[in-house]
Design a protein around this motif. Structure first.
Motif, PDB file in Angstrom:
ATOM      1  N   VAL A  76       3.985  11.207  -0.785  1.00 46.77           N
ATOM      2  CA  VAL A  76       3.398   9.895  -1.052  1.00 46.77           C
ATOM      3  C   VAL A  76       4.421   9.048  -1.809  1.00 46.77           C
ATOM      4  O   VAL A  76       4.897   9.449  -2.874  1.00 46.77           O
ATOM      5  CB  VAL A  76       2.100  10.021  -1.876  1.00 46.77           C
TER       6      VAL A  76
ATOM      7  N   PHE B 210       9.215  -0.340  -2.588  1.00 43.86           N
ATOM      8  CA  PHE B 210       8.794  -0.035  -3.960  1.00 43.86           C
ATOM      9  C   PHE B 210       9.936  -0.043  -4.974  1.00 43.86           C
ATOM     10  O   PHE B 210       9.736  -0.415  -6.119  1.00 43.86           O
ATOM     11  CB  PHE B 210       8.100   1.327  -4.017  1.00 43.86           C
TER      12      PHE B 210
ATOM     13  N   THR C  72       0.835  -1.195   0.000  1.00 48.13           N
ATOM     14  CA  THR C  72       0.000   0.000   0.000  1.00 48.13           C
ATOM     15  C   THR C  72       0.877   1.254   0.000  1.00 48.13           C
ATOM     16  O   THR C  72       1.996   1.240   0.515  1.00 48.13           O
ATOM     17  CB  THR C  72      -0.928   0.033   1.237  1.00 48.13           C
ATOM     18  N   PRO C  73       0.367   2.347  -0.570  1.00 51.34           N
ATOM     19  CA  PRO C  73       1.150   3.588  -0.580  1.00 51.34           C
ATOM     20  C   PRO C  73       1.483   4.061   0.834  1.00 51.34           C
ATOM     21  O   PRO C  73       0.706   3.865   1.770  1.00 51.34           O
ATOM     22  CB  PRO C  73       0.221   4.596  -1.266  1.00 51.34           C
TER      23      PRO C  73
ATOM     24  N   GLU D 239       4.688   5.391  -3.552  1.00 50.88           N
ATOM     25  CA  GLU D 239       3.783   4.340  -4.001  1.00 50.88           C
ATOM     26  C   GLU D 239       4.406   3.577  -5.160  1.00 50.88           C
ATOM     27  O   GLU D 239       5.508   3.915  -5.612  1.00 50.88           O
ATOM     28  CB  GLU D 239       2.445   4.958  -4.402  1.00 50.88           C
TER      29      GLU D 239
END
Length: 193
Positions: free
Chosen positions: A77, A175, A2-3, A79
């Motif tokens: 953020v 990520f 999840t971000p 992501e």
């Protein structure tokens, strides 16, 4: 995965509220002391209290006047597609992971002069984005020009935020682990910079 969303705006609002409230209380107390000193015929003490009181209440008034700017929502953020700065009333931007050659965290710690200073030691944290192709990146991301440094690094200052190092590190490793270059300690700083 999840971000990972880091709410910079909320953290800044909390700090300004606490600082403004403390400055306001000290300012009002100093102004009351100044009036009392003047009433008792203490001109010098009254003037000192007046100057101190005006300075502290000025800090509080500055926070009130700039409230809209201080309280605007700002989020970092991280992501799957990349990194973005969500700042609806400011300068938002977004970068995909493939555009980057490396990502690192840089930090500067406030020098400790006395053992008591170690408890409130400031750690200034920045997210450094190193483009894979600097000329193309610069052309595509004109909106990030304010973050560019002469060495080609795009540096996002996050302020006194030592706790964010682990959060950002975990997100980048989740990520884009191939881009992560670790934490770069840049030594010590003196003062509030």
């Amino acid at each position: 995965m999840t971000p990972v969303v880091i709410d910079i705006g909320r953290r800044d609002v909390r700090r300004v509220l606490i600082g403004g409230a403390v400055a306001g209380v000290l300012g009002v107390a100093a102004l009351v002391g100044a009036v009392t000193a003047y009433a008792d015929g203490e001109g010098v003490g009254g003037t000192i209290g007046l100057v101190i009181g005006l300075a502290f209440t000025g800090i509080t008034l500055g926070a009130i006047v700039n409230w809209k700017k201080i309280s605007r929502p700002r989020k970092l953020v991280l992501e799957a597609p990349g990194v973005r700065w969500d700042d609806p009333a400011g300068a938002p931007w977004a970068v995909t992971w493939p555009e980057l050659g490396a990502v690192r965290i840089s930090r500067t710690r406030e020098r400790v002069f006395h053992p008591a200073d170690a408890a409130v030691r400031k750690t200034m944290v920045r997210l450094d984005l190193l483009p894979a192709d600097p000329p193309a990146f610069r052309a595509r991301h004109v909106d990030m020009a304010h973050l560019a440094r002469q060495d080609g690094v795009y540096r996002l200052p996050l302020g006194d935020a030592a706790g964010l190092v682990r959060v950002i590190e975990g997100a980048v490793l989740g990520f884009a682990p191939h881009l992560y270059r670790g934490v770069q300690d840049e030594g010590f700083t003196v003062g509030l910079s």
